[in-house]
Design an enzyme around this catalytic site. Structure first.
Site, PDB file in Angstrom:
ATOM      1  CB  CYS A 289       1.096   4.543   7.682  1.00 49.29           C
ATOM      2  SG  CYS A 289      -0.265   4.724   6.501  1.00 49.29           S
TER       3      CYS A 289
ATOM      4  CB  CYS B 205      -0.900  -0.002   1.231  1.00 45.27           C
ATOM      5  SG  CYS B 205       0.023   0.063   2.790  1.00 45.27           S
TER       6      CYS B 205
ATOM      7  CD  GLU C 224      -2.539   0.880  13.277  1.00 41.98           C
ATOM      8  OE1 GLU C 224      -3.642   1.479  13.307  1.00 41.98           O
ATOM      9  OE2 GLU C 224      -2.231   0.065  12.401  1.00 41.98           O
TER      10      GLU C 224
ATOM     11  CB  SER D  44       1.352  -9.075   8.582  1.00 39.42           C
ATOM     12  OG  SER D  44       0.492  -8.282   7.803  1.00 39.42           O
ATOM     13  CB  SER D  45      -2.751  -6.757  12.184  1.00 40.59           C
ATOM     14  OG  SER D  45      -4.142  -6.663  12.412  1.00 40.59           O
ATOM     15  CG  ASN D  46      -2.320  -6.028   6.210  1.00 38.77           C
ATOM     16  OD1 ASN D  46      -2.408  -6.499   5.086  1.00 38.77           O
ATOM     17  ND2 ASN D  46      -1.161  -5.637   6.721  1.00 38.77           N
TER      18      ASN D  46
ATOM     19  CG  HIS E  22      -0.530  -4.583  15.704  1.00 37.35           C
ATOM     20  ND1 HIS E  22      -0.226  -3.362  15.141  1.00 37.35           N
ATOM     21  CD2 HIS E  22      -0.400  -5.492  14.704  1.00 37.35           C
ATOM     22  CE1 HIS E  22       0.058  -3.521  13.859  1.00 37.35           C
ATOM     23  NE2 HIS E  22      -0.048  -4.813  13.568  1.00 37.35           N
TER      24      HIS E  22
ATOM     25  CB  SER F   4       3.877  -5.409   4.941  1.00 34.48           C
ATOM     26  OG  SER F   4       3.289  -6.509   5.607  1.00 34.48           O
TER      27      SER F   4
ATOM     28  CG  HIS G 242       4.701  -6.591  10.934  1.00 32.99           C
ATOM     29  ND1 HIS G 242       3.520  -6.323  11.615  1.00 32.99           N
ATOM     30  CD2 HIS G 242       5.694  -6.247  11.790  1.00 32.99           C
ATOM     31  CE1 HIS G 242       3.808  -5.858  12.809  1.00 32.99           C
ATOM     32  NE2 HIS G 242       5.113  -5.801  12.940  1.00 32.99           N
TER      33      HIS G 242
END
Length: 331
Positions: free
Chosen positions: A103, A16, A133, A230-232, A131, A275, A45
């Site tokens: 970000c 992204c 973030e 990686s959460s997403n 996490h 990522s 990540h």
């Protein structure tokens, strides 16, 4: 004779704008200042990206006290996930030169949380404990000013701090559907709770989940390229299975695909977390081509044009075509 296999390749997928910017910041800093450039926490990540930056001269650390005194003049970059306010304060106390690669959409959540507090509200942060973030967002406000909410059950058990209004924000990389459920639970419990001024879950998370939902129904297996932290990426596996994929699996490289276990598949879904570089997606498609007669179908639900500028101090540095290929994940 190879068995036929249809690969439903999602778009958007992979890097992204925030990830692209963060990697670019490290590469530009290395070109401008030379090695070493220190990076606090993984810049994003992804092991492939981290190892590629290490090969260029980046040194990854967890805390600023790991920087040797003789390297105090070297730049230190803060990761795309964001950091608590205490981290830049610590850097300044140590007379370190730092570059913030947070970000911009994470920074937006920080500002939303601070606005809630400025208006006298106790902040509820919807996210996953531990996490980076979440740690960074909670660290924008004083201790006790933020309560973490991870599930609908947490929302229903929550007690309002006495005499305080409530406002919520969310981690940017959550499941859109899960988060909507938690928000509904909070609004049912606290009808006067205030939402952020704009959506907290980022466009890239939403877009990648939408594409996976499009491709998942009828898929025998759905591979998501991404790291286990990686959460997403982990959310994409969950979205795929909920949307109709028989099985979802998170892999970092083609070498992690359990070929002996995938069985007699005819339709494969394939996407990548925000990522994960495109070169690994290509690697996985090639690995399936070696074993199957592959037809690729595109499942495209959006076209992304976002671009976030790097720090002003780095804008005079030019990247070569090889640098850009690494930054955009194609090399």
């Amino acid at each position: 004779m190879k068995r036929p296999l249809t690969i439903r390749l999602c778009g958007p997928r992979g890097f992204c704008a925030g990830v692209d910017r963060a990697i670019q910041i490290v590469v530009l800093a290395l070109k401008k200042y030379g090695a070493p450039v220190y990076v606090r926490h993984e810049i994003v990540h992804n092991r492939y990206v981290v190892e590629g930056l290490q090969a260029r001269g980046a040194v990854f650390i967890e805390e600023l006290d790991e920087i040797p005194p003789e390297h105090r003049d070297c730049p230190v970059v803060f990761s795309a996930h964001g950091v608590p306010k205490s981290v830049p304060a610590d850097a300044e106390a140590r007379s370190l030169f730092y570059l913030d690669a947070t970000c911009p959409l994470v920074s937006k959540v920080h500002k939303q949380a601070m606005r809630h507090q400025r208006l006298g509200r106790h902040v509820l942060l919807i996210g996953h404990a531990g996490h980076p973030e979440v740690i960074g967002t909670m660290g924008q406000l004083p201790v006790g000013a933020v309560t973490l909410v991870e599930t609908e059950e947490d929302a229903m058990r929550l007690a309002r701090p006495e005499g305080e209004e409530l406002g919520f924000v969310t981690q940017t990389t959550l499941s859109v559907d899960d988060t909507a459920g938690i928000i509904r639970a909070l609004e049912k419990r606290f009808p006067d709770i205030k939402a952020p001024a704009a959506e907290s879950i980022c466009y890239a998370t939403t877009n990648r989940q939408d594409a996976v939902k499009e491709a998942a129904p009828g898929s025998d297996l759905f591979l998501i390229v991404g790291a286990p932290n990686s959460s997403n990426s982990k959310r994409l596996v969950e979205v795929a299975e909920r949307a109709g994929a028989h099985r979802g699996l998170l892999v970092q490289r083609s070498s992690e695909i359990p070929w002996d276990e995938i069985g007699d598949i005819s339709t494969l879904g394939l996407s990548a977390g925000a990522s994960a570089p495109e070169i690994i997606v290509d690697e996985i498609v090639d690995a399936f081509r070696e074993r199957f007669d592959v037809t690729v179908e595109l499942a495209i639900t959006a076209v992304e044009t976002e671009n976030f500028p790097v720090n002003r101090v780095l804008r005079d540095v030019e990247l070569t075509s090889a640098d850009m290929a690494f930054v955009n994940g194609s090399a």
